[in-house]
Design a protein around this motif. Structure first.
Motif, PDB file in Angstrom:
ATOM      1  N   GLU A  16       0.818  -1.219   0.000  1.00  0.00           N
ATOM      2  CA  GLU A  16       0.000   0.000   0.000  1.00  0.00           C
ATOM      3  C   GLU A  16       0.854   1.272   0.000  1.00  0.00           C
ATOM      4  O   GLU A  16       0.612   2.165  -0.815  1.00  0.00           O
ATOM      5  CB  GLU A  16      -0.965  -0.018   1.193  1.00  0.00           C
ATOM      6  CG  GLU A  16      -2.016   1.077   1.102  1.00  0.00           C
ATOM      7  CD  GLU A  16      -3.160   0.863   2.097  1.00  0.00           C
ATOM      8  OE1 GLU A  16      -3.710   1.868   2.538  1.00  0.00           O
ATOM      9  OE2 GLU A  16      -3.487  -0.305   2.397  1.00  0.00           O
ATOM     10  N   PHE A  63      -4.346  -6.235  -4.628  1.00  0.00           N
ATOM     11  CA  PHE A  63      -4.442  -4.853  -4.153  1.00  0.00           C
ATOM     12  C   PHE A  63      -4.945  -4.006  -5.325  1.00  0.00           C
ATOM     13  O   PHE A  63      -4.283  -3.923  -6.366  1.00  0.00           O
ATOM     14  CB  PHE A  63      -3.082  -4.353  -3.673  1.00  0.00           C
ATOM     15  CG  PHE A  63      -2.584  -5.063  -2.444  1.00  0.00           C
ATOM     16  CD1 PHE A  63      -2.790  -4.529  -1.177  1.00  0.00           C
ATOM     17  CD2 PHE A  63      -1.928  -6.285  -2.550  1.00  0.00           C
ATOM     18  CE1 PHE A  63      -2.328  -5.188  -0.041  1.00  0.00           C
ATOM     19  CE2 PHE A  63      -1.463  -6.954  -1.424  1.00  0.00           C
ATOM     20  CZ  PHE A  63      -1.675  -6.403  -0.164  1.00  0.00           C
ATOM     21  N   CYS A 100      -6.053  -0.444  -6.832  1.00  0.00           N
ATOM     22  CA  CYS A 100      -5.934   1.021  -6.696  1.00  0.00           C
ATOM     23  C   CYS A 100      -6.915   1.670  -7.636  1.00  0.00           C
ATOM     24  O   CYS A 100      -6.984   1.287  -8.800  1.00  0.00           O
ATOM     25  CB  CYS A 100      -4.593   1.489  -7.190  1.00  0.00           C
ATOM     26  SG  CYS A 100      -3.291   1.196  -6.190  1.00  0.00           S
ATOM     27  N   ILE A 149      -7.652   2.263  -2.100  1.00  0.00           N
ATOM     28  CA  ILE A 149      -6.935   0.995  -2.223  1.00  0.00           C
ATOM     29  C   ILE A 149      -7.743  -0.090  -1.519  1.00  0.00           C
ATOM     30  O   ILE A 149      -8.079   0.042  -0.341  1.00  0.00           O
ATOM     31  CB  ILE A 149      -5.508   1.060  -1.657  1.00  0.00           C
ATOM     32  CG1 ILE A 149      -4.687   2.107  -2.422  1.00  0.00           C
ATOM     33  CG2 ILE A 149      -4.838  -0.312  -1.720  1.00  0.00           C
ATOM     34  CD1 ILE A 149      -3.248   2.236  -1.979  1.00  0.00           C
ATOM     35  N   GLU A 158      -8.090  -4.227  -0.611  1.00  0.00           N
ATOM     36  CA  GLU A 158      -7.311  -5.454  -0.459  1.00  0.00           C
ATOM     37  C   GLU A 158      -8.278  -6.635  -0.516  1.00  0.00           C
ATOM     38  O   GLU A 158      -9.243  -6.689   0.237  1.00  0.00           O
ATOM     39  CB  GLU A 158      -6.572  -5.417   0.876  1.00  0.00           C
ATOM     40  CG  GLU A 158      -5.589  -6.546   1.072  1.00  0.00           C
ATOM     41  CD  GLU A 158      -4.820  -6.411   2.385  1.00  0.00           C
ATOM     42  OE1 GLU A 158      -4.651  -7.451   3.059  1.00  0.00           O
ATOM     43  OE2 GLU A 158      -4.433  -5.279   2.735  1.00  0.00           O
TER      44      GLU A 158
END
Length: 246
Positions: free
Chosen positions: A74, A115, A117, A178, A180
């Motif tokens: 991150e 992840f 974005c 972001i 996860e």
């Protein structure tokens, strides 16, 4: 990836039927575990320049990064995106493409996690067990007013419901979402520019994914075809990431 999962990726981009050039940029590489979709904002000069800077900047940052542990992902993404944002603004200043901006949807696969974005209105969906969910939130005026993040009168002042509140190049303050996600075998992530989501509704998208679940390599072009048949009002970019057992 780890020893139990592997990622397969398939992607394509198309100019659509109305635009004179393609302001979308994309990169995907299953071995690297990285995909990036960026859609240069229409109505502004240099959309294709901004989207290309976004894709190349993040790709280069990742290639120059020796290794990433989970807890480092991150901060790495935030720092890389902030750097790209500054580069887009700096390269635009005083040039014919001043004010250029782009959306961003980037996925980095690390171990058994993804992840995601996100800035703007390019999207990532999750398909699993015959269901489709939109994982990302479109950063536009309509959604912000609906959630009380902007005053009710905003739409009266700016009647463009789809006008973006967040994107790379819009502001020196870069705020990125972001997400996860812990991965499971059989999951499919669909990342696209709004040239797809603006022309093909989620119900139709789900039907097509089900139809092509056993030949995912054909799915990006099939979805692009559907968007073009609906009018192809914008550039269309689609990347499919399939989570498979290693």
């Amino acid at each position: 990836m780890g020893c139990t999962l592997r990622i397969e990726m398939f992607g394509a981009t198309d100019m659509g039927r109305v635009r004179k050039n393609n302001q979308d940029s994309l990169f995907f590489n299953a071995e690297l575990g990285l995909l990036i979709v960026a859609d240069g904002i229409g109505g502004r000069k240099g959309g294709e320049v901004a989207s290309s800077l976004a894709v190349n900047g993040i790709k280069e940052a990742y290639l120059n990064c020796e290794s990433l542990r989970h807890e480092e992902v991150e901060p790495f993404l935030i720092q890389s995106i902030d750097h790209v944002n500054k580069e887009i603004i700096t390269k635009g200043n005083g040039s014919p493409v001043e004010g250029m901006a782009t959306t961003l949807n980037c996925i980095l696969f690390v171990g058994e996690k993804a992840f995601i974005c996100h800035m703007g209105d390019s999207r990532t969906y999750l398909y699993f067990k015959n269901n489709l969910w939109q994982l990302t939130l479109d950063h536009n005026v309509e959604n912000y007013v609906e959630r009380g993040w902007l005053p009710d009168g905003t739409l009266a002042q700016n009647p463009k419901k789809g006008a973006l509140v967040r994107a790379l190049g819009l502001s020196t303050q870069c705020e990125v979402d972001i997400y996860e996600l812990r991965l499971q075998p059989g999951e499919i992530l669909l990342t696209c520019s709004d040239g797809l989501s603006g022309m093909v509704n989620d119900k139709k998208m789900l039907r097509i994914i089900k139809e092509y679940e056993d030949r995912l390599y054909e799915l990006p072009q099939r979805l692009i075809q559907e968007a073009n048949e609906a009018g192809g009002q914008d550039n269309i970019t689609v990347v499919i990431s399939h989570v498979a057992r290693d």
